[in-house]
Design a protein around this motif. Structure first.
Motif, PDB file in Angstrom:
ATOM      1  N   ARG A   1      76.609  90.143  26.874  1.00 17.76           N
ATOM      2  CA  ARG A   1      75.981  88.821  26.841  1.00 17.76           C
ATOM      3  C   ARG A   1      75.531  88.421  28.235  1.00 17.76           C
ATOM      4  O   ARG A   1      76.267  88.572  29.207  1.00 17.76           O
ATOM      5  CB  ARG A   1      76.971  87.796  26.296  1.00 17.76           C
ATOM      6  N   LEU A   2      74.322  87.885  28.321  1.00 13.67           N
ATOM      7  CA  LEU A   2      73.765  87.570  29.634  1.00 13.67           C
ATOM      8  C   LEU A   2      74.569  86.481  30.333  1.00 13.67           C
ATOM      9  O   LEU A   2      74.706  86.505  31.565  1.00 13.67           O
ATOM     10  CB  LEU A   2      72.304  87.140  29.489  1.00 13.67           C
ATOM     11  N   ASP A   3      75.096  85.511  29.571  1.00 13.64           N
ATOM     12  CA  ASP A   3      75.866  84.459  30.221  1.00 13.64           C
ATOM     13  C   ASP A   3      77.249  84.925  30.652  1.00 13.64           C
ATOM     14  O   ASP A   3      77.997  84.174  31.275  1.00 13.64           O
ATOM     15  CB  ASP A   3      75.986  83.233  29.307  1.00 13.64           C
ATOM     16  N   ARG A   4      77.617  86.189  30.311  1.00  9.05           N
ATOM     17  CA  ARG A   4      78.888  86.755  30.737  1.00  9.05           C
ATOM     18  C   ARG A   4      78.723  87.819  31.820  1.00  9.05           C
ATOM     19  O   ARG A   4      79.696  88.372  32.304  1.00  9.05           O
ATOM     20  CB  ARG A   4      79.605  87.399  29.536  1.00  9.05           C
ATOM     21  N   VAL A   5      77.486  88.120  32.186  1.00 11.44           N
ATOM     22  CA  VAL A   5      77.228  89.133  33.209  1.00 11.44           C
ATOM     23  C   VAL A   5      77.644  88.592  34.574  1.00 11.44           C
ATOM     24  O   VAL A   5      77.201  87.516  34.986  1.00 11.44           O
ATOM     25  CB  VAL A   5      75.736  89.535  33.206  1.00 11.44           C
TER      26      VAL A   5
ATOM     27  N   MET B   1      66.185  90.593  35.093  1.00 10.04           N
ATOM     28  CA  MET B   1      67.437  90.299  34.406  1.00 10.04           C
ATOM     29  C   MET B   1      68.258  89.248  35.148  1.00 10.04           C
ATOM     30  O   MET B   1      68.948  88.434  34.528  1.00 10.04           O
ATOM     31  CB  MET B   1      68.254  91.576  34.235  1.00 10.04           C
ATOM     32  N   LEU B   2      68.188  89.240  36.480  1.00  9.79           N
ATOM     33  CA  LEU B   2      68.883  88.194  37.229  1.00  9.79           C
ATOM     34  C   LEU B   2      68.332  86.822  36.870  1.00  9.79           C
ATOM     35  O   LEU B   2      69.087  85.847  36.737  1.00  9.79           O
ATOM     36  CB  LEU B   2      68.760  88.459  38.733  1.00  9.79           C
TER      37      LEU B   2
ATOM     38  N   SER C   1      69.080  81.812  33.603  1.00 12.13           N
ATOM     39  CA  SER C   1      68.643  80.942  32.510  1.00 12.13           C
ATOM     40  C   SER C   1      69.708  80.856  31.418  1.00 12.13           C
ATOM     41  O   SER C   1      69.972  79.773  30.879  1.00 12.13           O
ATOM     42  CB  SER C   1      67.327  81.464  31.924  1.00 12.13           C
ATOM     43  N   ALA C   2      70.318  82.001  31.089  1.00 14.89           N
ATOM     44  CA  ALA C   2      71.356  81.996  30.056  1.00 14.89           C
ATOM     45  C   ALA C   2      72.558  81.160  30.482  1.00 14.89           C
ATOM     46  O   ALA C   2      73.130  80.409  29.684  1.00 14.89           O
ATOM     47  CB  ALA C   2      71.789  83.429  29.748  1.00 14.89           C
TER      48      ALA C   2
END
Length: 566
Positions: free
Chosen positions: A101-105, A153-154, A159-160
């Motif tokens: 998940r992007l908000d967990r990266v 991706m950053l 944004s996420a």
């Protein structure tokens, strides 16, 4: 090429084994061609061409099977990215589908091992908050594609996280603050919900509104007590990127004013470069190398003495005993090569660190996740004045606690204070003492040349005199100091060490006293941080002082965390 690059050592071993088995046959064929006689085995094989054809066919089939397996492995590999997550699919017999998940990266790193680097390829590694093996690695992409994808991706990760933060933030009270109760939100803070536009908005301006809200949020967070100074720099870069990057040296100098560091930056935003020869020289001057040389001299003298007396059995045993020492030297050399060409660049996402002589790694260090910092100076580094800076970071897995926790492999005091200042908050020391004097006093103890060093030394609390029976070499140096935002601990004699722990980052504490400590009236307080090189402990304090510190500091850390998280 990806499967072959991931298993090239195995493929090389297979080819080497095949060549070794065929060496005698080839030598016999060459000898027969030159002299007319190649031995009975060669004559037997040459008299039966089908045997030779079978051998060559087996080689061709083996190579074909390897190529086919590589193609099958590559064919099922793939990745997909949407607004919520990144997915990686792989496996022929055992299929896998991994999701991050992007908000967990936590970070997105670029890695270039030696062989893929020769082909211009790189791996993209998504470090996700979780246990060991939770990261998602896309191997391999062209280097340009990997760098472009990381930048994209950053932006998506930001944004996420902004979207998640907006959804989780409490709705603002339309009536405004009702009083000064403890349960109410402080007037000087703002949440993402307060900054988000209310009601429908034109699509064209939605992105700009979110960007503006995020910029305001970053500035609010950067100004909170306990936030590290690097967040102020990142907030400035985010709002006026071109102006700040072009004149980032002055911005750094202003941000790092408590540590009195005059910084400068290159045109691409790089604020630090550590050449390879300095890292290699520092490795040679390390304590491990010193002991290795001493052990090598002892072993050499022992070999000469045993050989002189003709005790060859013992000589053989000692020679086999050298193998672990050679392995240790090789490991140390690998670590130095991994940290060579170390450089740091400022980006809106954090500190971008690049290192490695053969295997190049590029990663982003999120400043808000750093929990503690450790400075260290081996004995021989005192000749050059060099120091090493490492950090503990939230979400760090146990299999990554090597070069990935290095903030500065080797540098002088100014470089050390610059990197230290970026990841630590304003120390908030009393008037007449600067942050620079505090840290240099911790580094050099009473030998600090800073004119404010005597006042800074007054902030430190020494170990109890009774502790000299337990720390007979270091008791006079070991000390600690508490400032408005962090705890500073100095220790060590052969290898000097300084550990800095912001109050808001302390996870828990433990007060303990063993039988010998109780007999001497001593106790110690252990501060728990995330896993990493810094393991802060107030050793061998007077029992009454340790107990007083334990309860007082517990309340200090609680209030600091509440203020930072407000």
């Amino acid at each position: 090429m990806t499967p072959a690059l991931k298993t090239w050592i195995i493929l090389l071993a297979i080819v080497g084994a095949l060549l070794a088995q065929s060496q005698q046959l080839f030598e016999g064929v060459v000898e027969r061609a030159l002299t007319g006689s190649g031995g009975e085995e060669t004559d037997w094989i040459l008299a039966r061409p089908w045997v030779l054809a079978a051998i060559l066919g087996g080689l061709v089939v083996t190579i074909g099977v390897i190529v086919l397996l590589n193609w099958l492995v590559w064919r099922v590999m793939g990745y997909r990215i949407d607004d919520d997550a990144v997915y990686l699919r792989k496996g022929v017999l055992s299929k896998q589908l991994r999701k991050a998940r992007l908000d967990r990266v936590q970070s997105i790193d670029i890695s270039q091992p030696l062989v893929p680097r020769l082909f211009g390829l790189a791996a993209l590694k998504f470090d996700v908050a979780g246990g060991e093996g939770s990261s998602v690695d896309i191997e391999y992409l062209k280097r340009g594609r990997a760098e472009a994808l990381r930048d994209e991706m950053l932006a998506r990760v930001r944004s996420a996280r902004d979207a998640t933060r907006t959804e989780q933030a409490p709705s603002p009270d339309p009536t405004g603050p009702a009083g000064a109760g403890e349960s109410e939100q402080p007037a000087h803070t703002a949440s993402a919900a307060d900054l988000a536009p209310v009601g429908p908005a034109p699509t064209a301006s939605a992105g700009a509104d979110r960007a503006g809200a995020e910029a305001v949020r970053r500035n609010v967070v950067a100004r909170r007590v306990g936030s590290n100074l690097g967040t102020r720099l990142l907030a400035a870069i985010d709002s006026t990127s071109e102006d700040v990057v072009s004149d980032i040296g002055h911005t750094l100098t202003d941000v790092l004013a408590p540590y009195r560091v005059t910084a400068r930056a290159e045109h691409d935003g790089r604020i630090l470069r550590v050449p390879a020869h300095r890292v290699l020289l520092a490795a040679l001057l390390s304590t491990g190398t010193l002991f290795g040389v001493l052990i090598g001299l002892v072993v050499l003298v022992g070999l000469v003495v045993l050989a002189a007396f003709g005790i060859w059995e013992a000589v053989t045993g000692i020679l086999f005993g050298i193998i672990p020492a050679i392995a240790a030297v090789a490991t140390m050399a690998k670590g130095a090569l991994d940290e060579a060409n170390f450089s740091v660049r400022i980006t809106p996402d954090g500190l971008s660190v690049t290192h490695g002589l053969f295997t190049t790694t590029r990663k982003i260090i999120p400043l808000q996740r750093i929990q503690a910092v450790k400075l260290s100076q081996p004995l021989l580094w005192r000749l050059t004045g060099w120091w090493r800076v490492e950090y503990n970071i939230a979400g760090q897995k146990s299999d990554q606690l090597t070069s990935s926790t290095v903030l500065l492999p080797v540098g002088d005091i100014d470089q050390t204070l610059m990197m230290l200042g970026l990841v630590l908050p304003d120390p908030r020391v009393p008037a007449g003492v600067s942050g620079r004097a505090l840290i240099t006093s911790a580094m050099l103890a009473r030998k600090s040349p800073d004119p404010e060093a005597p006042a800074a030394e007054g902030l430190f609390v020494d170990q109890a005199p009774a502790s000299r029976w337990l720390d007979w070499m270091t008791w006079n140096r070991n000390a600690w100091a508490v400032t408005g935002t962090m705890l500073v601990i100095r220790s060590g004699w052969t290898t000097r060490a300084v550990e800095c722990v912001p109050h808001a980052r302390v996870q828990s504490m433990k007060l303990r006293s063993g039988p010998l400590q109780r007999a001497l009236g001593l106790a110690e307080v252990e501060l728990h941080s995330t896993e990493g090189p810094a393991k802060p402990v107030l050793r061998h304090q007077a029992a009454e002082r340790a107990e007083e510190f334990f309860f007082t500091h517990a309340d200090t850390t609680r209030r600091a965390r509440a203020e930072l998280d407000a």
